[in-house]
Write an enzyme that holds these catalytic residues in place. Sequence first.
Site, mmCIF file in Angstrom:
data_model
loop_
_atom_site.group_PDB
_atom_site.id
_atom_site.type_symbol
_atom_site.label_atom_id
_atom_site.label_comp_id
_atom_site.label_asym_id
_atom_site.label_seq_id
_atom_site.Cartn_x
_atom_site.Cartn_y
_atom_site.Cartn_z
ATOM 1 N N GLU A 1 0.845 -1.195 0.000
ATOM 2 C CA GLU A 1 0.000 0.000 0.000
ATOM 3 C C GLU A 1 0.881 1.246 0.000
ATOM 4 O OE1 GLU A 1 -2.603 1.556 -0.605
ATOM 5 O OE2 GLU A 1 -4.062 1.386 1.021
ATOM 6 N N ASP A 2 0.426 2.291 -0.645
ATOM 7 C CA ASP A 2 1.205 3.529 -0.689
ATOM 8 C C ASP A 2 1.300 4.193 0.683
ATOM 9 O OD1 ASP A 2 -1.499 4.096 -0.625
ATOM 10 O OD2 ASP A 2 -1.507 5.406 -2.374
ATOM 11 N N ASP B 1 -3.163 5.798 6.692
ATOM 12 C CA ASP B 1 -3.503 6.945 7.525
ATOM 13 C C ASP B 1 -4.322 6.420 8.714
ATOM 14 O OD1 ASP B 1 -4.307 9.324 8.578
ATOM 15 O OD2 ASP B 1 -5.317 10.086 6.810
ATOM 16 N N PHE C 1 -1.169 16.007 3.900
ATOM 17 C CA PHE C 1 -1.563 15.374 2.653
ATOM 18 C C PHE C 1 -0.353 15.384 1.712
ATOM 19 C CE2 PHE C 1 -3.503 14.977 -1.525
ATOM 20 C CZ PHE C 1 -4.358 13.913 -1.298
ATOM 21 N N ARG D 1 0.949 11.570 -9.665
ATOM 22 C CA ARG D 1 1.344 10.182 -9.390
ATOM 23 C C ARG D 1 2.728 9.873 -9.951
ATOM 24 N NH1 ARG D 1 -3.024 7.301 -7.344
ATOM 25 N NH2 ARG D 1 -5.073 7.782 -8.197
HETATM 26 P P1 5GP Z 1 -6.788 5.290 5.392
HETATM 27 O O1 5GP Z 1 -7.953 4.375 5.179
HETATM 28 O O2 5GP Z 1 -5.598 4.576 5.985
HETATM 29 O O3 5GP Z 1 -7.167 6.488 6.211
HETATM 30 O O4 5GP Z 1 -6.399 5.901 4.005
HETATM 31 C C1 5GP Z 1 -5.767 5.117 3.053
HETATM 32 C C2 5GP Z 1 -5.869 5.643 1.654
HETATM 33 O O5 5GP Z 1 -6.161 7.027 1.622
HETATM 34 C C3 5GP Z 1 -4.527 5.522 0.952
HETATM 35 O O6 5GP Z 1 -4.424 4.296 0.283
HETATM 36 C C4 5GP Z 1 -4.536 6.689 -0.004
HETATM 37 O O7 5GP Z 1 -5.170 6.314 -1.206
HETATM 38 C C5 5GP Z 1 -5.390 7.714 0.692
HETATM 39 N N1 5GP Z 1 -4.541 8.702 1.408
HETATM 40 C C6 5GP Z 1 -4.361 8.807 2.747
HETATM 41 N N2 5GP Z 1 -3.522 9.819 3.043
HETATM 42 C C7 5GP Z 1 -3.146 10.345 1.850
HETATM 43 C C8 5GP Z 1 -2.252 11.411 1.491
HETATM 44 O O8 5GP Z 1 -1.628 12.097 2.305
HETATM 45 N N3 5GP Z 1 -2.109 11.651 0.155
HETATM 46 C C9 5GP Z 1 -2.775 10.950 -0.796
HETATM 47 N N4 5GP Z 1 -2.538 11.280 -2.079
HETATM 48 N N5 5GP Z 1 -3.629 9.942 -0.489
HETATM 49 C C10 5GP Z 1 -3.802 9.644 0.821
#
Ligand code: 5GP
Length: 186
Positions: free
Chosen positions: A103-104, A107, A159, A172
């Site tokens: 996963e990238d 959060d 972000f 990207r």
């Molecule tokens: P989570 O469910 O852990 O809160 O969020 C996960 C997904 O939210 C990540 O796979 C990504 O696609 C998106 N995301 C969360 N934080 C960021 C960020 O700082 N930048 C970007 N571009 N996407 C984010």
Amino acid sequence: MTIIDEMKDDIKKVLYSQQQISERLEQLGEKLTADYAGKNPLVLCVLKGGSVFMADIVRSMKVQLQMDFMAVSSYSGTATTGEVRVVKDLESSIEGREILIVEDIVDTGLTLSYLIQQLSSRKPASINICALLLKKKTDPSEQRHVDVKYVGFECPDEFVVGYGLDYNEKYRNLPYIGVLKEEVYA
Ligand code: 5GP
């Protein structure tokens, strides 16, 4: 001026340079190689953000492995909605397999906890997460919903874009990770 230069103009600060990312990936690759030797893992990429990281991390893993791709959507704009939807499912069976989710960024962990819940019912041997970025949480009430075993960097709670991560589908293909200038959101 190239498109990459134009995008660079939108970046307020670079958090992780191309060089830093590649050095860290080499270290992560060594650890993953040791942990997954002889296990023939199924490396599962969460599209689209994880795709750039996936391409690099599998090449740093010196083990037999297979790749598959899944897409879930959880985000609109820059705020977590908590809603996740499977947009594209896996092609392979995961029963009895060692799964490594790539996963990238993690959060809140809501996206992955949902995904893991779905995948667990298909009876894999194990599921571990490898995330390039893990957002640092300063507020103890903000609980993370998953354990991330392999982490590239613990990043500030901002972000971020680049290296697979987008803002409205842009940035990207930036080779590094950074934070956008405020005016880009205006
Ligand atoms: P989570 O469910 O852990 O809160 O969020 C996960 C997904 O939210 C990540 O796979 C990504 O696609 C998106 N995301 C969360 N934080 C960021 C960020 O700082 N930048 C970007 N571009 N996407 C984010």
